[in-house]
Every structure is written in C-alpha cells, then in structure tokens.
Scaffold this motif. Structure first.
Motif, mmCIF file in Angstrom:
data_model
loop_
_atom_site.group_PDB
_atom_site.id
_atom_site.type_symbol
_atom_site.label_atom_id
_atom_site.label_comp_id
_atom_site.label_asym_id
_atom_site.label_seq_id
_atom_site.Cartn_x
_atom_site.Cartn_y
_atom_site.Cartn_z
ATOM 1 N N ARG A 27 -0.028 -4.373 0.018
ATOM 2 C CA ARG A 27 -0.472 -5.749 0.267
ATOM 3 C C ARG A 27 0.319 -6.410 1.393
ATOM 4 N NH1 ARG A 27 -0.715 -5.611 -5.523
ATOM 5 N NH2 ARG A 27 1.373 -6.507 -5.644
ATOM 6 N N LYS A 28 1.480 -5.865 1.720
ATOM 7 C CA LYS A 28 2.322 -6.443 2.771
ATOM 8 C C LYS A 28 1.958 -5.930 4.165
ATOM 9 C CE LYS A 28 6.243 -6.786 -0.437
ATOM 10 N NZ LYS A 28 7.633 -6.351 -0.716
ATOM 11 N N LEU A 29 0.997 -5.020 4.246
ATOM 12 C CA LEU A 29 0.675 -4.400 5.529
ATOM 13 C C LEU A 29 0.367 -5.428 6.606
ATOM 14 C CD1 LEU A 29 -0.016 -2.009 7.379
ATOM 15 C CD2 LEU A 29 -2.296 -1.951 6.329
ATOM 16 N N GLY A 30 -0.485 -6.395 6.311
ATOM 17 C CA GLY A 30 -0.879 -7.387 7.309
ATOM 18 C C GLY A 30 0.301 -8.176 7.842
ATOM 19 N N GLY A 53 -10.814 3.578 -1.843
ATOM 20 C CA GLY A 53 -10.684 2.138 -1.715
ATOM 21 C C GLY A 53 -9.419 1.689 -1.018
ATOM 22 N N HIS A 54 -8.545 2.632 -0.669
ATOM 23 C CA HIS A 54 -7.282 2.249 -0.029
ATOM 24 C C HIS A 54 -7.504 1.681 1.367
ATOM 25 C CE1 HIS A 54 -5.523 4.071 -3.449
ATOM 26 N NE2 HIS A 54 -5.484 5.323 -2.999
ATOM 27 N N ALA A 55 -8.457 2.222 2.108
ATOM 28 C CA ALA A 55 -8.713 1.739 3.467
ATOM 29 C C ALA A 55 -9.213 0.296 3.441
ATOM 30 C CB ALA A 55 -9.731 2.637 4.171
ATOM 31 N N GLU A 56 -10.068 -0.022 2.476
ATOM 32 C CA GLU A 56 -10.561 -1.387 2.365
ATOM 33 C C GLU A 56 -9.442 -2.359 2.012
ATOM 34 O OE1 GLU A 56 -12.617 -4.763 2.465
ATOM 35 O OE2 GLU A 56 -13.266 -2.809 3.226
ATOM 36 N N ARG A 57 -8.552 -1.944 1.130
ATOM 37 C CA ARG A 57 -7.406 -2.793 0.774
ATOM 38 C C ARG A 57 -6.506 -3.021 1.980
ATOM 39 N NH1 ARG A 57 -4.605 0.329 -3.766
ATOM 40 N NH2 ARG A 57 -3.133 -1.420 -3.639
ATOM 41 N N ALA A 58 -6.282 -1.963 2.751
ATOM 42 C CA ALA A 58 -5.457 -2.092 3.951
ATOM 43 C C ALA A 58 -6.130 -3.007 4.964
ATOM 44 C CB ALA A 58 -5.193 -0.720 4.561
ATOM 45 N N LEU A 62 -4.792 -6.748 6.493
ATOM 46 C CA LEU A 62 -4.666 -7.036 7.921
ATOM 47 C C LEU A 62 -5.501 -8.251 8.312
ATOM 48 C CD1 LEU A 62 -4.827 -3.331 9.105
ATOM 49 C CD2 LEU A 62 -2.909 -4.873 9.562
ATOM 50 N N ARG A 63 -6.725 -8.322 7.806
ATOM 51 C CA ARG A 63 -7.585 -9.459 8.140
ATOM 52 C C ARG A 63 -7.050 -10.762 7.562
ATOM 53 N NH1 ARG A 63 -13.263 -6.151 7.245
ATOM 54 N NH2 ARG A 63 -13.334 -5.242 9.349
ATOM 55 N N ASP A 64 -6.486 -10.701 6.367
ATOM 56 C CA ASP A 64 -5.907 -11.895 5.764
ATOM 57 C C ASP A 64 -4.743 -12.431 6.593
ATOM 58 O OD1 ASP A 64 -7.708 -11.773 3.702
ATOM 59 O OD2 ASP A 64 -6.310 -10.912 2.243
ATOM 60 N N ALA A 65 -4.100 -11.540 7.356
ATOM 61 C CA ALA A 65 -2.983 -11.942 8.211
ATOM 62 C C ALA A 65 -3.452 -12.364 9.602
ATOM 63 C CB ALA A 65 -1.980 -10.797 8.330
ATOM 64 N N GLY A 66 -4.781 -12.393 9.813
ATOM 65 C CA GLY A 66 -5.322 -12.834 11.095
ATOM 66 C C GLY A 66 -5.401 -11.753 12.147
ATOM 67 N N LEU A 186 -0.274 4.221 -4.620
ATOM 68 C CA LEU A 186 -1.224 4.967 -3.800
ATOM 69 C C LEU A 186 -1.244 6.453 -4.132
ATOM 70 C CD1 LEU A 186 -0.691 3.340 -0.284
ATOM 71 C CD2 LEU A 186 -2.340 2.729 -2.065
ATOM 72 N N ILE A 187 -0.144 6.993 -4.673
ATOM 73 C CA ILE A 187 -0.102 8.430 -4.952
ATOM 74 C C ILE A 187 -0.240 8.729 -6.437
ATOM 75 C CG2 ILE A 187 1.400 8.725 -2.956
ATOM 76 C CD1 ILE A 187 3.577 9.632 -4.982
ATOM 77 N N ALA A 188 -0.257 7.697 -7.287
ATOM 78 C CA ALA A 188 -0.311 7.933 -8.729
ATOM 79 C C ALA A 188 -1.659 8.453 -9.194
ATOM 80 C CB ALA A 188 0.037 6.646 -9.475
ATOM 81 N N THR A 189 -2.677 8.330 -8.370
ATOM 82 C CA THR A 189 -4.028 8.726 -8.789
ATOM 83 C C THR A 189 -4.600 9.876 -7.968
ATOM 84 O OG1 THR A 189 -4.951 7.013 -7.341
ATOM 85 C CG2 THR A 189 -4.578 6.418 -9.644
ATOM 86 N N VAL A 190 -3.773 10.563 -7.200
ATOM 87 C CA VAL A 190 -4.313 11.663 -6.392
ATOM 88 C C VAL A 190 -4.757 12.807 -7.296
ATOM 89 C CG1 VAL A 190 -2.883 11.098 -4.388
ATOM 90 C CG2 VAL A 190 -2.064 12.761 -6.060
#
Length: 397
Positions: A27-30, A53-58, A62-66, A186-190
């Motif tokens: 969530r801190k990516l942006g 769904g990880h790409a959409e979350r990422a 980023l979009r939320d950060a403008g 992100l790796i707990a469900t691989v």
C-alpha cells in the motif's frame, strides 16, 4: 511456527537498497514512488500477478498518490530480449520517468532490462557484463511476490538471448532499485509448485554465496543470516503454500505470514549476498538445463546443488563452514548440508536426478561445455574444468 526476525536486521544493513518491510507494505508503493520523483510509471509484471490482483493493488496505490501508471504484463519466465524490447516500446511512447518491477525475478529482471535500453539505447547484448551503461538510468522500485531470486537487492538483469539460449548477466550499479518493498502477504498465497521452485532457489543463493571465491565479510554475514532464516522455514513454506485448486487455508493464515516473513527476508539477504559476492557451479550447471531442457531455474539449480556441495567439499578445507555448526544452523558439515538440501527437494517434490527431467548420458559432454562458459563458473570455490563439470553432471544423473 514462529520466527524471531530481529536477528536478520543486522545483516540487512548490508543490503544495497532501501528496504520497506511488513505485511500490507504494498500500500506504500505510491507514496514511496512519489518520494523518489515518480510522475509517470511503467509497472512491469506478468499475467499471473495480474490474475492474483496484485497488479491492480499496485496500480491503485500509485494512482492514489497522483502518479500516472501503465501496466505492462509482458514479462515471462526467463525473460528474453523480445519481452524487453516490447516493454521499451511502450515506455518510450508513454515517456515514463519511473519503473516498478512487480512479481518474481523475471518481472524484476525485465524491468531492469527495459531500463537499460530505454535510458542508454542499443540492444541488450551491449550491456552483457558489468558497468556497460554510460548514462544515468531511471529510478525504480522492486516488489517481489515470491521468496526466490532476491533480484530486488541486485543490480543485475538476467536476460536470455532467444537465438543462442544464452542467459546474459547485465549488471550496472545504476540499475539498482531505489527501494525494495518486502510484503509477506504477497508470497503467503503462492501455489505450492512456485513456492518450491523459488524457495530452493533462495536456499541455493545462500549456500553458493557462502562458499564462492569472491565472498566478503558483508556477503558472508548476509549468507549466514539467509541460511538461518530459510533453513527452518522451508518445509513450512511448502506445506503451507496455497494450491491452484484449493487456495489458502484460513486456519493457517497467522502461521503462513510468519513463515512468509522468514522466507522473504531470507531470500532478500541471499540476493544481497549475490550483489556483494557471486554464485558458483550449481548455477553454472543449471543454466544449460534451463535453456536445453526447459527446466525451471529453481528446479535446475536445486537438483544440481547437493552434487556441487559434495564436489566442492573434497579435501581438507570446507568452503561451507560459515553455514555449519551446532545450534540454529542445523548442519555440522558439508555432507550434512548436502543431505539437508536433498531432504528439502524430497519434501518439495522436486526432481533429484537429471534423468527426471529428460537428461541422458550422451548429453553430458555438451552440458559440461556449456556450463564452463557460464559467468558464475569462475567464482566456484574449487576450480572447474570440462572434466570436473562432467563429473558433477554424472553424479546427478
């Protein structure tokens, strides 16, 4: 199974990148990208990460950060120059000023490869080796979704020539990510198969960097810490991994996240150890198996690793002594280390013999010739020749 992760942080001071660690840290990516100057981002990932769904979350972060963001999901396992060129075309059209690699090592390597060509021009072959980029490169963030390659801690992009099947190691400090986001969620469900192949790859990195002839005090500390994290966590990471058909077991969420943390930090330490030192014969032997037989990299390197350990441990000196001893290290000598890897392979259901992946006796000479040409062969603790590589392959047959 719980792990005390505090011990890992001492070694992580040697990581060449800024680490943002913790559950939900994607969530801190942006905000992190904005801190590093991003306005137009190319998100490099693969179709599996999109489906998860990880790409959409990422993208949303980023979009939320403008930040303007476009996803390129063209990364594939063992990315070739074709995937890199496709990403470069998109990045040029968009005028991006920042790259994010989200996925396994292939996505992160693809992002680095795009960065080389986008900023310095030419073709990927121009950067085969070390320090070939003459111009600055774009800042980037890497977010691993597997505990495997540790590419987020490295300045190298491994890009395959589709014609020769040669893996080109293209390294330049300018290609280092600014930030590595390590999110255990992100790796707990691989899927189990992915957890097995990537996990054994991380284990191989810890073991090979601990023994290679280019090791340093910093890399040795990183290798030892990686082994102390990965060794006790490996079986739990495999048995607790999700399956394609059944998904995640909610009853094991807390346990999975704890194991995921250990695996993710261990893989990062091992990746940072590669950056500070190098690898060895297991990787040199594995690359021809990937190119000629289509074996997944982790499967190939895991299969070869016990035989390389035994080959290197011949004689009075033990190049694996940093990983051996009583207590939490779990093994007392190189033979026990080789046996421990074999137990890991068996637990994970991974191939243990070359014949299991279709290799026959008559292929050994060609494989040995190819292995000797691999970049990592020169860093093995025991000198390699075509004859000694044939010996290693024969032991694995």
């Amino acid at each position: 199974m719980r792990f005390d992760l505090i011990e890992s942080y001492s070694a992580l001071r040697h990581s060449p990148v800024r680490i943002v660690f913790g559950e939900g840290s994607l969530r801190k990516l942006g905000s992190l990208a904005v801190e590093e100057g991003a306005t137009r981002v190319l998100l490099v990932t693969d179709p599996g990460i999109v489906r998860a769904g990880h790409a959409e979350r990422a993208t949303q972060s980023l979009r939320d950060a403008g930040v303007e963001v476009t996803a390129f999901d063209g990364a594939r396992e063992n990315p070739t120059t074709h995937e890199v060129e496709s990403g470069v075309r998109i990045a040029r059209d968009l005028g991006v000023d920042f790259l994010v690699g989200l996925g396994g090592g292939s996505s992160m390597d693809c992002a680095k490869g795009i960065n080389f060509i986008l900023t310095n021009g030419g073709v990927m072959h121009d950067y085969w080796g070390i320090g070939k980029a003459s111009k600055p490169m774009l800042p980037s963030i890497c977010v691993p979704t597997t505990a495997g390659t540790g590419s987020e801690a490295q300045s190298f992009a491994l890009i395959t020539d589709p014609n020769s099947h040669q893996k080109m190691a293209c390294g330049d400090r300018k290609a280092l990510p600014r930030v590595a986001i390590l999110d255990p969620e992100l790796i707990a469900t691989v899927p189990r198969a992915v957890a097995a192949a990537t996990g054994i790859d991380a284990v191989a990195h810890a073991i090979e960097t601990a023994a290679c002839n280019k090791r340093t005090p910093a890399s040795r500390e990183l290798s030892r810490t990686a082994w102390r994290l990965l060794n006790p966590a490996f079986e739990s990471a495999i048995t607790g991994a999700a399956t394609e058909s059944h998904g995640r077991n909610p009853a094991h969420v807390e346990s999975e996240l704890s194991v995921s943390s250990a695996m993710l930090l261990g893989a990062h330490c091992a990746g940072a150890a590669i950056e500070a030192s190098m690898l060895g014969a297991a990787h040199a032997c594995a690359n021809p198996l990937t190119s000629m037989y289509g074996a997944t990299h982790g499967i190939a390197v895991g299969l070869m690793l016990p035989h390389v350990i035994r080959f290197n441990a011949v004689g009075a000196s033990d190049p694996y002594s940093d990983l051996c001893g009583d207590g939490p290290l779990g093994v007392r000598n190189a033979e026990e280390l080789a046996c421990r890897v074999e137990v890991m392979l068996q637990t994970a259901g991974l191939p243990r013999r070359l014949s299991d992946i279709g290799v026959t006796l008559d292929a050994i000479p060609d494989l040995a010739d190819m292995a000797l040409l691999q970049w990592t062969a020169r860093f093995n603790p025991r000198d390699l020749t075509v004859e000694s590589l044939r010996e290693i392959y024969l032991a694995a047959l």
